[in-house]
Design a protein around this motif. Structure first.
Motif, short mmCIF file in Angstrom:
data_model
loop_
_atom_site.label_atom_id
_atom_site.label_comp_id
_atom_site.label_asym_id
_atom_site.label_seq_id
_atom_site.Cartn_x
_atom_site.Cartn_y
_atom_site.Cartn_z
N ARG A 184 66.17 -29.27 36.15
CA ARG A 184 66.30 -30.72 36.52
C ARG A 184 67.48 -31.59 35.49
O ARG A 184 67.44 -31.38 34.49
CB ARG A 184 64.98 -31.54 36.29
CG ARG A 184 65.05 -33.13 36.83
CD ARG A 184 63.68 -33.61 36.82
NE ARG A 184 62.86 -33.29 35.79
CZ ARG A 184 61.55 -33.57 35.83
NH1 ARG A 184 61.00 -33.82 37.02
NH2 ARG A 184 60.83 -33.16 34.63
N GLY A 185 68.47 -32.07 36.23
CA GLY A 185 69.38 -32.67 35.57
C GLY A 185 69.37 -34.33 35.74
O GLY A 185 69.07 -34.80 36.70
N ASP A 186 69.95 -35.03 34.63
CA ASP A 186 69.71 -36.38 34.75
C ASP A 186 71.18 -36.86 34.67
O ASP A 186 71.44 -38.29 34.55
CB ASP A 186 68.96 -36.87 33.62
CG ASP A 186 67.48 -36.55 33.78
OD1 ASP A 186 67.15 -36.40 34.93
OD2 ASP A 186 66.88 -36.39 32.88
N GLY A 187 72.15 -36.25 34.75
CA GLY A 187 73.63 -36.56 34.50
C GLY A 187 74.14 -37.02 35.84
O GLY A 187 73.51 -37.25 36.77
N VAL A 188 75.51 -37.42 35.72
CA VAL A 188 76.10 -37.99 36.75
C VAL A 188 76.48 -37.00 37.99
O VAL A 188 76.48 -37.48 39.15
CB VAL A 188 77.49 -38.76 36.56
CG1 VAL A 188 77.13 -40.03 35.71
CG2 VAL A 188 78.42 -37.91 35.68
N LEU A 189 76.42 -35.83 37.51
CA LEU A 189 76.72 -34.87 38.48
C LEU A 189 75.26 -34.16 38.95
O LEU A 189 75.34 -33.46 40.06
CB LEU A 189 77.29 -33.47 37.92
CG LEU A 189 78.71 -33.67 37.32
CD1 LEU A 189 79.03 -32.45 36.56
CD2 LEU A 189 79.49 -34.28 38.02
N SER A 190 74.19 -34.61 38.74
CA SER A 190 73.03 -34.24 39.31
C SER A 190 72.77 -34.91 40.95
O SER A 190 73.19 -36.16 40.94
CB SER A 190 71.79 -34.44 38.80
OG SER A 190 71.52 -35.94 38.35
N THR A 191 72.38 -34.31 41.99
CA THR A 191 71.92 -34.93 43.15
C THR A 191 70.63 -34.65 43.66
O THR A 191 69.86 -33.73 43.22
CB THR A 191 72.90 -34.13 44.22
OG1 THR A 191 72.87 -32.79 44.04
CG2 THR A 191 74.47 -34.47 43.71
N ALA A 192 70.22 -35.23 44.66
CA ALA A 192 68.95 -35.12 45.20
C ALA A 192 68.65 -33.52 45.93
O ALA A 192 67.56 -33.37 46.18
CB ALA A 192 68.54 -36.20 46.15
N THR A 193 69.86 -33.17 46.32
CA THR A 193 69.69 -31.84 46.83
C THR A 193 69.67 -30.60 46.03
O THR A 193 69.74 -29.31 46.12
CB THR A 193 70.78 -31.49 47.82
OG1 THR A 193 72.21 -31.82 47.10
CG2 THR A 193 70.80 -32.75 48.83
N SER A 194 69.91 -30.83 44.70
CA SER A 194 70.01 -29.82 43.53
C SER A 194 68.55 -29.15 43.57
O SER A 194 67.56 -30.08 43.64
CB SER A 194 70.45 -30.32 42.23
OG SER A 194 69.76 -31.36 41.61
N THR A 195 68.50 -27.90 42.83
CA THR A 195 66.84 -27.27 43.09
C THR A 195 66.60 -27.32 41.64
O THR A 195 67.04 -27.10 40.68
CB THR A 195 67.35 -26.02 43.63
OG1 THR A 195 67.84 -25.76 44.85
CG2 THR A 195 65.88 -25.06 43.40
N VAL A 196 65.20 -27.66 41.91
CA VAL A 196 64.36 -27.73 40.20
C VAL A 196 63.46 -26.70 40.58
O VAL A 196 62.62 -26.51 41.56
CB VAL A 196 63.78 -28.98 40.11
CG1 VAL A 196 62.87 -29.08 39.01
CG2 VAL A 196 64.61 -30.34 40.18
N GLN A 197 63.11 -25.83 39.56
CA GLN A 197 62.18 -24.96 39.42
C GLN A 197 60.81 -25.61 38.87
O GLN A 197 60.87 -26.01 37.64
CB GLN A 197 62.75 -23.80 38.54
CG GLN A 197 61.66 -22.49 38.61
CD GLN A 197 62.31 -21.35 38.11
OE1 GLN A 197 62.19 -21.47 36.55
NE2 GLN A 197 62.70 -20.21 38.50
N VAL A 198 59.78 -25.48 39.50
CA VAL A 198 58.53 -25.86 39.05
C VAL A 198 57.76 -24.78 39.18
O VAL A 198 57.31 -23.86 39.97
CB VAL A 198 58.11 -26.92 40.30
CG1 VAL A 198 56.58 -27.33 39.78
CG2 VAL A 198 58.83 -28.23 40.26
N VAL A 199 57.17 -24.41 37.60
CA VAL A 199 56.29 -23.23 37.74
C VAL A 199 54.80 -23.68 37.47
O VAL A 199 54.42 -24.39 36.76
CB VAL A 199 56.80 -22.57 36.44
CG1 VAL A 199 55.56 -21.28 36.09
CG2 VAL A 199 58.22 -22.32 36.31
N VAL A 200 54.05 -23.12 38.42
CA VAL A 200 52.55 -23.37 38.40
C VAL A 200 51.75 -22.44 38.26
O VAL A 200 52.31 -21.19 38.34
CB VAL A 200 52.27 -24.09 39.81
CG1 VAL A 200 53.01 -25.47 40.00
CG2 VAL A 200 52.60 -23.27 41.10
#
Length: 254
Positions: A184-200
């Protein structure tokens, strides 16, 4: 003829009546009763003072939770914070810092700062960590380790691609504790379509069913209320009055 007269008696001036005999001053003896009593009183005062000081500083180092953690969370070193607290007769009920609980599973939720009792841990069993790719726009901004989530698979071309193989909305993971969130990125280059890995964490026998039920669809993560109020019989937290003078109770002990 007159009788002879007796010669008058004479008393020598240097002769005096005997006086009282002089008493010799004896040096004090080590076995004098008053000396022994004085030494005993001093020793007793020292021992009592030492016991009072020891009792006032009778703290023990135990583990506390670094943050809110849901039931089922597999503990890591980052989840544990050592604190020095005064527990008196219940110290054995909590995890001392000499133990290594990392890798064990929480049987119930704990709050940040709560002391970890021994009864809150259980063996990991057959849990496995399953990594799920989720688009950033479908992950809550505050999602973090230790929270409980439900994961939905949705038939939305924006979320799941241009040609989803399944339809409808299905729960693929229910009530699973989050073990990690990466990418998960919080910078200006992060977008809503970038992928976040959620480990459960899920039972090993359920992992294949979870992957099969996704069927190429996109995923949406929903956060539950992860931490409930602790029961009255447990959930002790480090209190400032429990820590030794000059030391913060919620800080590391060494």
């Amino acid at each position: 003829m007159s009788a002879p007269t007796a010669a008058p008696s004479t008393v020598r001036a240097d002769t005096a009546p005997p006086g009282p005999a002089a008493r010799r001053v004896r040096p004090p003896r080590w076995l004098d009763l008053r000396l022994v009593l004085g030494v005993l009183l001093v020793l007793g005062s020292v021992l009592v003072g030492a016991r009072v000081v020891t009792a006032a500083d009778a703290t023990v180092p135990v583990w506390s939770a670094a943050g809110d953690l849901a039931a089922g969370t597999v503990l890591s070193e980052a989840d544990l914070v050592p604190v020095a607290v005064r527990l008196d007769d219940v110290a054995e009920a909590y995890l001392a810092t000499s133990t290594r609980p990392a890798g064990r599973v929480l049987a119930r939720a704990v709050r940040g700062g709560e002391l970890l009792p021994r009864s809150v841990l259980e063996e990991p069993g057959d849990l496995v960590q399953l990594a799920l790719p989720v688009q950033a726009g479908y992950v809550p901004p505050g999602l973090d380790r230790g929270q409980v989530v439900d994961v939905y698979a949705v038939a939305d071309p924006v979320v799941g691609g241009s040609a989803p193989t399944g339809g409808g909305v299905d729960v693929v993971v229910a009530g699973a504790p989050v073990q990690a969130v990466t990418g998960r990125g919080d910078g200006v280059l992060s977008t809503a379509t970038s992928t976040v890995q959620v480990v459960v964490a899920v039972p090993a026998e359920d992992a294949a069913d979870v992957l099969a039920s996704i069927r190429g669809r996109g995923l949406v993560v929903v956060v539950r209320n992860s931490v409930e109020a602790p029961p009255d019989t447990g959930g002790a937290t480090a209190d400032r009055s429990d820590a030794p003078a000059g030391a913060a109770p919620d800080g590391p002990v060494g």
